[in-house]
Design a protein around this motif. Structure first.
Motif, PDB file in Angstrom:
ATOM      1  N   ASP A 177       0.528  -5.807  -4.816  1.00 20.31           N
ATOM      2  CA  ASP A 177      -0.839  -6.412  -4.345  1.00 20.31           C
ATOM      3  C   ASP A 177      -1.315  -5.276  -2.754  1.00 20.31           C
ATOM      4  O   ASP A 177      -2.591  -5.597  -3.157  1.00 20.31           O
ATOM      5  CB  ASP A 177      -0.279  -7.915  -3.437  1.00 20.31           C
ATOM      6  CG  ASP A 177       0.277  -8.594  -4.986  1.00 20.31           C
ATOM      7  OD1 ASP A 177      -0.050  -8.632  -5.808  1.00 20.31           O
ATOM      8  OD2 ASP A 177       0.573 -10.030  -4.803  1.00 20.31           O
ATOM      9  N   ARG A 178      -0.351  -5.427  -3.188  1.00 22.50           N
ATOM     10  CA  ARG A 178      -0.900  -3.896  -1.459  1.00 22.50           C
ATOM     11  C   ARG A 178      -2.682  -3.436  -2.150  1.00 22.50           C
ATOM     12  O   ARG A 178      -2.729  -2.129  -2.727  1.00 22.50           O
ATOM     13  CB  ARG A 178      -0.508  -2.954  -0.919  1.00 22.50           C
ATOM     14  CG  ARG A 178      -0.745  -1.838   0.138  1.00 22.50           C
ATOM     15  CD  ARG A 178       0.047  -0.628   0.309  1.00 22.50           C
ATOM     16  NE  ARG A 178       1.244  -1.157   1.339  1.00 22.50           N
ATOM     17  CZ  ARG A 178       1.779   0.057   1.436  1.00 22.50           C
ATOM     18  NH1 ARG A 178       2.527   0.072   0.822  1.00 22.50           N
ATOM     19  NH2 ARG A 178       3.868  -1.041   2.869  1.00 22.50           N
ATOM     20  N   PRO A 179      -3.860  -3.279  -1.461  1.00 22.60           N
ATOM     21  CA  PRO A 179      -4.497  -2.417  -1.231  1.00 22.60           C
ATOM     22  C   PRO A 179      -4.308  -0.998  -2.015  1.00 22.60           C
ATOM     23  O   PRO A 179      -3.889  -0.691  -1.061  1.00 22.60           O
ATOM     24  CB  PRO A 179      -5.953  -2.541  -0.772  1.00 22.60           C
ATOM     25  CG  PRO A 179      -5.089  -4.296   0.399  1.00 22.60           C
ATOM     26  CD  PRO A 179      -3.610  -4.200  -0.020  1.00 22.60           C
ATOM     27  N   ARG A 180      -5.151  -0.207  -3.107  1.00 16.43           N
ATOM     28  CA  ARG A 180      -4.985   0.921  -2.568  1.00 16.43           C
ATOM     29  C   ARG A 180      -6.388   2.130  -2.703  1.00 16.43           C
ATOM     30  O   ARG A 180      -7.364   1.028  -1.975  1.00 16.43           O
ATOM     31  CB  ARG A 180      -5.152   1.383  -4.414  1.00 16.43           C
ATOM     32  CG  ARG A 180      -3.408   0.826  -4.561  1.00 16.43           C
ATOM     33  CD  ARG A 180      -3.118   0.831  -6.240  1.00 16.43           C
ATOM     34  NE  ARG A 180      -2.457  -0.380  -6.570  1.00 16.43           N
ATOM     35  CZ  ARG A 180      -1.994  -0.949  -8.262  1.00 16.43           C
ATOM     36  NH1 ARG A 180      -2.399  -0.489  -9.020  1.00 16.43           N
ATOM     37  NH2 ARG A 180      -1.075  -1.197  -7.886  1.00 16.43           N
ATOM     38  N   PHE A 181      -6.200   3.135  -2.657  1.00 16.48           N
ATOM     39  CA  PHE A 181      -7.684   3.628  -2.340  1.00 16.48           C
ATOM     40  C   PHE A 181      -7.219   4.938  -3.863  1.00 16.48           C
ATOM     41  O   PHE A 181      -6.404   5.080  -4.276  1.00 16.48           O
ATOM     42  CB  PHE A 181      -7.200   4.846  -1.051  1.00 16.48           C
ATOM     43  CG  PHE A 181      -5.985   5.966  -1.807  1.00 16.48           C
ATOM     44  CD1 PHE A 181      -5.935   7.721  -1.771  1.00 16.48           C
ATOM     45  CD2 PHE A 181      -4.646   5.669  -0.739  1.00 16.48           C
ATOM     46  CE1 PHE A 181      -4.757   8.002  -2.077  1.00 16.48           C
ATOM     47  CE2 PHE A 181      -4.085   6.598  -0.566  1.00 16.48           C
ATOM     48  CZ  PHE A 181      -3.886   8.137  -1.633  1.00 16.48           C
ATOM     49  N   CYS A 182      -8.158   5.897  -4.127  1.00 15.80           N
ATOM     50  CA  CYS A 182      -8.554   6.393  -5.354  1.00 15.80           C
ATOM     51  C   CYS A 182      -9.319   7.890  -5.099  1.00 15.80           C
ATOM     52  O   CYS A 182     -10.370   7.413  -4.251  1.00 15.80           O
ATOM     53  CB  CYS A 182      -9.334   5.557  -6.503  1.00 15.80           C
ATOM     54  SG  CYS A 182      -9.052   6.623  -8.209  1.00 15.80           S
TER      55      CYS A 182
END
Length: 539
Positions: free
Chosen positions: A461-466
């Motif tokens: 669930d943790r927001p991610r970067f890309c």
């Protein structure tokens, strides 16, 4: 729960499956109930996903798997990726006028589909049930029809517009020229027939005979050069998996031609930083992870290739000394102005799913077309589209990943397994699907588990970067939920950033995790809220 979540972690003891489609999870659990193990359940899930999520996967694509054998506490790597046609020479490409890279949906990007052989080879080595029983749920769903899930419907329509409406026989995967809508039942009788042939005849029914003939004739009609010999000569390989120790864990990936090496390179770099002391979504921590991944991608894009054609210095790349050398390049408060590959010779549209059986065997599995429906080209009467993995070849003849006949391309799809570093007991099967997001997702999920002790669902669930441009100082996408202060601080460090919301969050991949408590045997499962799927235990 430190992050907004729609789900609690799922727990069980007798077995568990997790996938991006609930029907695939149900199929895996059914096979476990019938006495199958993790290998049997994984192939059943792969086949059902080929029916229910053709937007991402299918018999026209490739697969990779890591299998954990509990009795020996060993990890086995299966490479089910295909090779370039024998007639696809650099001279042919040059004569066609292509430079730099092949067009993404051109028939020259079609490599031999490796998925079917991969399924059969996994069962031959580790399975307990016959192929017909394992494929039965997929055959039934293709014949009866299934209700299309909401996110799948969205990406199906996107694929209809981008590929299927323009590709040879693409209409076979549409309804009156459009994608099926959410909740609308879709039958794929052609695919059902192909699966039945495989159930009876094994992989030979795919790589020889009517199915193979349909593949070759369609590819050649579209302007490609795949041959019957290319299909008949295809074989999977069992390879020695790669691993690094990260904190108290040992993280396993398939070796090249897959890009799992990228995740291991980044984790090796990050092992020298105290990430746990930094706020998880702070600019200071994300900066370190971004820079580690940029350095890892720079090496990956230089060195990852088919090891049958290129010498890859894996041992040196994964050494502590090389990781320290690369780590020393990272400034704690400033983005690198440019990122190049190192010299070790001196000293993002896929399905991921996993299953753990009651005995503790585990299978981490990825199956993919690439770019959604791949080329969108459908072998007449077969009900699946053909991948475009050849798009990842370099057309630079001096590059290790240069296009050559019979060669496997740089491959994005990567499953992962994690064991305890002290005794190699199973810790987790995990993966995050989605092109070049996959190693980025592996790094972000592994650090969430190892540095922050999150449960599987919260880690997903943790927001991610890309990283949008992986090997230079390019755009960094930040998912909604990452604080505004972090965005501002990353920009001040020199990272170009943008916030991504809504359906575009598919950019950040879709993952599954099954964790096993080695003291109690309890399984903890999580499934990404960015997809239609779930994790569920066998009761």
């Amino acid at each position: 729960m430190p992050y907004p979540s729609r789900r609690s972690v799922v727990m069980g003891t007798r077995g568990m499956a997790a996938a991006s489609q609930p029907l695939a999870v149900a199929a895996g659990l059914r096979i476990l109930e019938q006495g199958g193990n993790a290998a049997d359940a994984a192939v059943a899930m792969a086949a059902v996903l080929a029916v229910t999520e053709p937007t991402s996967t299918g018999l026209g694509g490739d697969c990779f798997a890591l299998y954990y054998e509990v009795n020996s506490r060993s990890v086995h790597a299966l490479n089910g990726s295909g090779r370039a046609p024998r007639d696809l020479t650099p001279e042919r490409i040059k004569k066609a006028g292509f430079e730099g890279a092949l067009p993404p949906f051109h028939p020259y990007t079609i490599t031999v589909p490796g998925a079917c052989a991969g399924w059969c080879d996994l069962l031959d080595r580790f399975g307990q049930l016959d192929l017909a029983r394992v494929l039965a749920p997929a055959i039934d769903l293709a014949e009866r029809g299934f209700p299309v899930a909401p996110l799948t419907a969205h990406f199906w329509q996107r694929g209809a517009e981008a590929q299927l409406r323009h590709a040879l026989n693409g209409h076979e995967l549409l309804i009156d020229g459009r994608a099926p809508r959410a909740g609308e039942c879709f039958r794929n009788l052609n695919l059902s027939r192909v699966l039945q042939q495989i159930a009876l005849g094994g992989k030979r029914a795919f790589y020889e005979g009517p199915v193979a003939e349909a593949i070759v004739s369609t590819v050649r009609e579209a302007g490609g050069c795949l041959s019957l010999d290319d299909l008949a000569e295809h074989q999977s390989t069992w390879d020695e998996p790669l691993s690094v120790t990260y904190r108290h864990l040992r993280v396993w990936e398939c070796p090249p031609n897959g890009q799992g090496l990228t995740a291991l390179l980044a984790l090796n770099i990050l092992s020298g930083f105290d990430l746990a002391s930094l706020e998880a979504l702070s600019a200071d921590r994300l900066h370190l992870e971004i820079e580690a991944l940029r350095l890892a991608f720079a090496d990956a894009f230089r060195y990852i290739a088919d090891p049958s054609f290129a010498s890859i210095p894996v041992e040196v790349l994964l050494s502590g000394a090389y990781a320290a050398e690369r780590r020393a390049l990272i400034h704690p408060r400033q983005a690198l102005p440019e990122v190049g590959y190192g010299n070790p010779y001196q000293g993002s549209d896929t399905v991921y799913f996993c299953v753990v059986d009651g005995q503790g065997n585990a299978c981490s599995f990825v199956n993919s077309n690439y770019m959604g429906f791949g080329t969108g080209i459908v072998p007449r009467g077969c009900g699946f589209s053909l991948q475009n993995r050849g798009h990842n070849f370099s057309l630079d003849p001096t590059h290790p990943n240069a296009l050559q006949p019979g060669k496997r391309p740089y491959h994005t799809i990567i499953p992962a397994l994690v064991t305890h570093a002290d005794d190699d007991a199973l810790y987790a099967a995990l993966g995050v699907m989605g092109g070049f997001m996959q190693p980025q997702g592996h790094v972000q999920v592994v650090t969430a588990l190892a540095d922050d002790a999150l449960d599987p669902q919260t880690a997903l669930d943790r927001p991610r970067f890309c990283l949008q441009d992986q090997s230079v100082r390019g755009l960094v996408a930040l998912e909604e939920g990452i604080p505004e202060a972090t965005l501002v601080a990353l920009e001040a460090m020199g990272h170009p950033v943008e916030r991504v919301t809504g359906m575009s969050r598919a950019l950040f991949g879709r993952g599954q995790i099954i964790f096993r408590d080695r003291e109690t045997g309890v399984l903890w499962g999580g499934s990404d809220l960015r997809a239609d799927g779930c994790a569920f235990p066998l009761i």
